[in-house]
Design a protein around this motif. Structure first.
Motif, PDB file in Angstrom:
ATOM      1  N   PHE B  91       4.563  11.968  34.506  1.00  0.00           N
ATOM      2  CA  PHE B  91       3.172  12.250  34.839  1.00  0.00           C
ATOM      3  C   PHE B  91       2.294  11.038  34.558  1.00  0.00           C
ATOM      4  N   GLY B 135      -7.300  10.584  38.222  1.00  0.00           N
ATOM      5  CA  GLY B 135      -7.612  11.794  37.472  1.00  0.00           C
ATOM      6  C   GLY B 135      -6.365  12.486  36.953  1.00  0.00           C
ATOM      7  N   MET B 136      -5.218  12.171  37.574  1.00  0.00           N
ATOM      8  CA  MET B 136      -3.962  12.806  37.167  1.00  0.00           C
ATOM      9  C   MET B 136      -3.386  12.165  35.910  1.00  0.00           C
ATOM     10  N   VAL B 138      -4.509  11.761  33.080  1.00  0.00           N
ATOM     11  CA  VAL B 138      -4.798  12.484  31.846  1.00  0.00           C
ATOM     12  C   VAL B 138      -3.691  13.482  31.509  1.00  0.00           C
ATOM     13  N   TYR B 139      -3.011  14.027  32.522  1.00  0.00           N
ATOM     14  CA  TYR B 139      -1.954  15.003  32.249  1.00  0.00           C
ATOM     15  C   TYR B 139      -0.804  14.368  31.481  1.00  0.00           C
ATOM     16  N   VAL B 142      -2.020  14.051  27.852  1.00  0.00           N
ATOM     17  CA  VAL B 142      -2.213  15.350  27.215  1.00  0.00           C
ATOM     18  C   VAL B 142      -0.877  16.046  27.008  1.00  0.00           C
ATOM     19  N   LEU B 143      -0.040  16.005  28.038  1.00  0.00           N
ATOM     20  CA  LEU B 143       1.258  16.673  27.968  1.00  0.00           C
ATOM     21  C   LEU B 143       2.127  16.014  26.893  1.00  0.00           C
ATOM     22  N   TRP B 146       0.865  17.117  23.482  1.00  0.00           N
ATOM     23  CA  TRP B 146       1.121  18.517  23.146  1.00  0.00           C
ATOM     24  C   TRP B 146       2.620  18.779  23.004  1.00  0.00           C
ATOM     25  N   GLY B 157      -3.751  13.171  22.147  1.00  0.00           N
ATOM     26  CA  GLY B 157      -3.888  13.810  23.447  1.00  0.00           C
ATOM     27  C   GLY B 157      -5.254  14.443  23.626  1.00  0.00           C
ATOM     28  N   SER B 161      -8.105  13.343  26.478  1.00  0.00           N
ATOM     29  CA  SER B 161      -8.581  14.195  27.574  1.00  0.00           C
ATOM     30  C   SER B 161     -10.105  14.217  27.590  1.00  0.00           C
TER      31      SER B 161
END
Lengths: 162, 365
Positions: B91, B135-136, B138-139, B142-143, B146, B157, B161
């Motif tokens: 990602f 914008g993608m 950030v996933y 964050v992923l 987490w 993370g 975000s």
């Protein structure tokens, strides 16, 4: 080429949406939601609605789902404490209603012919911009005021002391 | 060659060449970063890796890095969510790669009697595509934070975000002025629009038309790329290594590649939007045309090479600027980052739009 792509991305969108509902883990649901949003954006591109496709990804996939993920992360329910979903009467009726809706859409789609061939140039950045600032100016401005009031309302609700 | 076959060949060739260029630059940038850091801190930097005694100023270090990453144990922590943990580096890297698609690397060229644009895709939505793709990013962060199942990555993370969402707003708004002046969001049209002259002397580059927009965009881009002074998601002094603390071997290197690819693509975007892309100052299709009236005629091949060279030089400069800034400016505190984003950048970006509109209106009368 276009029908093939339509079926491909349509299938991805539908499968993704089903996975969003059926996955047990909320993070998996959120990621499938991104997939669905991307597939729908691809369908928009196939109809020459470039601007809509870009905005779809920027706003929904890039901002709204990020907030979902944010919440999932913060709550972070351990896997053994996920709520167990049961089949209730209401849910059962919901499935029947959904089936009826799909049937109904299919009947309607057959009755009204859809526009064929490449769509007119209404979805480009220039065309959307012109339409927003001429024909739909009032609606556009009123929507912006509505969004502003929503933002102020959210801050007023979230903050105890302003 | 027939039509469709020609188009396919051109498409594949363009993707291969631009992809190779960007990834080659990523490799070089890891070396530049360490060498730059060393010289800024009065050290020599990496210089020990050698092949048959040839050291080449430490240029073999990226190669040694790659080998090391490949042969390291590929572990997954016990607490990690296995699937998401493995997805996160993908990602992270994928959006960075997708960004390459809309960068115009040079002017149109004629191949076998046909016009070929040196850009993978000249989209109608242009730069909006880049916003959508970046914008993608950030996933990934964050992923990773987490899914690692550890506290430091989670904090990293979370920070990232909030930071990326905040700066995306000012990043988008800071470019509005460019769209207004060049009347397009298409990358190719913005570059052609910068070919003229301002007051008959200055090249009509974005930076001269939109100085405030340039500064805002550059700052927002550093925040989006998580580079110092905005590298809070991986602040070493507080969070070990932030969101990629629990990653090792090639997964870690994918995060690194993503970061450097962001720098390269970011540098190319700044060069394209604000510094004329492949435009060379005072160089027209037929040769140099100086403001005084002096002209130098050049063969088309020379003009083409000058323009490609101009683009590469600009990209290299802005990629170097990332390194320069990183080893010069210390990291912000988290509340300072948020205050800068919402209370300084956002109002200034809105002011810039208003001022640009006002000036354009006055000039028209």
């Amino acid at each position: 080429m276009e029908p093939v792509l339509f079926i491909l991305f349509g299938a991805i969108a539908v499968c993704g949406a089903i996975m969003v509902v059926t996955r047990k883990h909320p993070m998996a649901s959120a990621l499938y939601l991104i997939l669905t949003l991307f597939a729908v954006a691809a369908l928009f591109v196939l109809r020459q609605a470039h601007f809509l496709a870009a905005v779809q990804v920027i706003v929904y996939a890039g901002a709204v789902v990020v907030l979902f993920v944010f919440v999932i992360m913060l709550i972070n329910v351990p896997e053994n404490r996920m709520p167990v979903e049961r089949v209730t009467t209401v849910r059962f009726l919901g499935v029947i209603a959904a089936g009826l809706f799909i049937l109904e859409s299919a009947v309607l789609a057959r009755r009204f012919s859809m526009p064929k061939g490449p769509a007119a140039e209404v979805g480009t950045v220039e065309a959307v911009g012109r339409a927003l600032f001429t024909d739909y100016l009032l609606a556009f401005e009123v929507t912006s005021v509505l969004l502003l009031s929503a933002v102020i309302g959210a801050i007023a609700l979230a903050k105890k002391k302003i | 060659m027939s039509g469709p076959l020609f188009d396919l060949t051109v498409a594949i060739a363009r993707i291969a060449v631009f992809f190779a260029f960007c990834f080659g630059l990523v490799v070089v940038m890891t070396w530049v970063e360490r060498k730059g850091a060393a010289y800024i801190q009065d050290r020599r930097g990496p210089n020990r890796a050698d092949i048959l005694g040839v050291r080449a100023w430490g240029l073999f270090h990226p190669l040694a890095d790659a080998l090391k990453f490949l042969f390291k144990e590929d572990f997954i922590p016990d607490n990690a969510h296995r699937l998401f943990y493995q997805l996160a580096p993908m990602f992270s890297l994928a959006p960075a790669i997708l960004g390459i698609a809309i960068i115009p690397f040079g002017p149109d060229v004629t191949v076998l009697g046909r016009k070929v644009a040196l850009q993978i895709a000249d989209l109608n939505v242009g730069i909006l595509y880049l916003f959508a793709v970046s914008g993608m990013t950030v996933y990934g962060v964050v992923l990773a934070g987490w899914a690692s199942g550890s506290k430091y990555p989670l904090l990293g993370g979370l920070r990232s975000s909030a930071q990326m969402l905040s700066y995306e707003v000012s990043m988008g708004l800071s470019l509005m002025g460019i769209f207004m002046v060049f009347e397009s969001v298409r990358m190719s049209q913005i570059v052609t629009g910068q070919g003229g002259l301002l007051f008959g002397v200055l090249p009509k580059w974005g930076v001269f038309v939109q100085p405030l927009g340039f500064i805002l965009f550059l700052v927002a881009q550093y925040a989006e790329a998580n580079r110092t002074p905005f590298d809070l998601p991986e602040g070493e002094s507080e969070l070990v290594a932030g969101y990629h603390t629990e990653y090792g071997s090639f997964k870690f290197s994918m995060f690194m590649m993503a970061e450097y690819l962001h720098m390269v693509v970011g540098a190319a975007v700044v060069a394209t939007l604000f510094f004329g892309g492949w435009q060379f100052p005072y160089l027209a299709d037929a040769g140099f045309l100086f403001p005084g009236g002096a002209a130098v005629t050049l063969p088309p091949a020379a003009v083409f090479l000058l323009r490609i060279g101009a683009f590469v030089a600009k990209v290299l400069f802005f990629a170097w600027l990332y390194v320069w800034v990183r080893w010069t400016i210390p990291r912000f505190r988290y509340d300072q980052v948020m205050r800068l984003g919402w209370k300084v950048m956002l109002p200034l970006a809105l002011l810039n739009i208003f001022a640009t509109g006002l000036i354009m209106l006055l000039l028209k009368k």
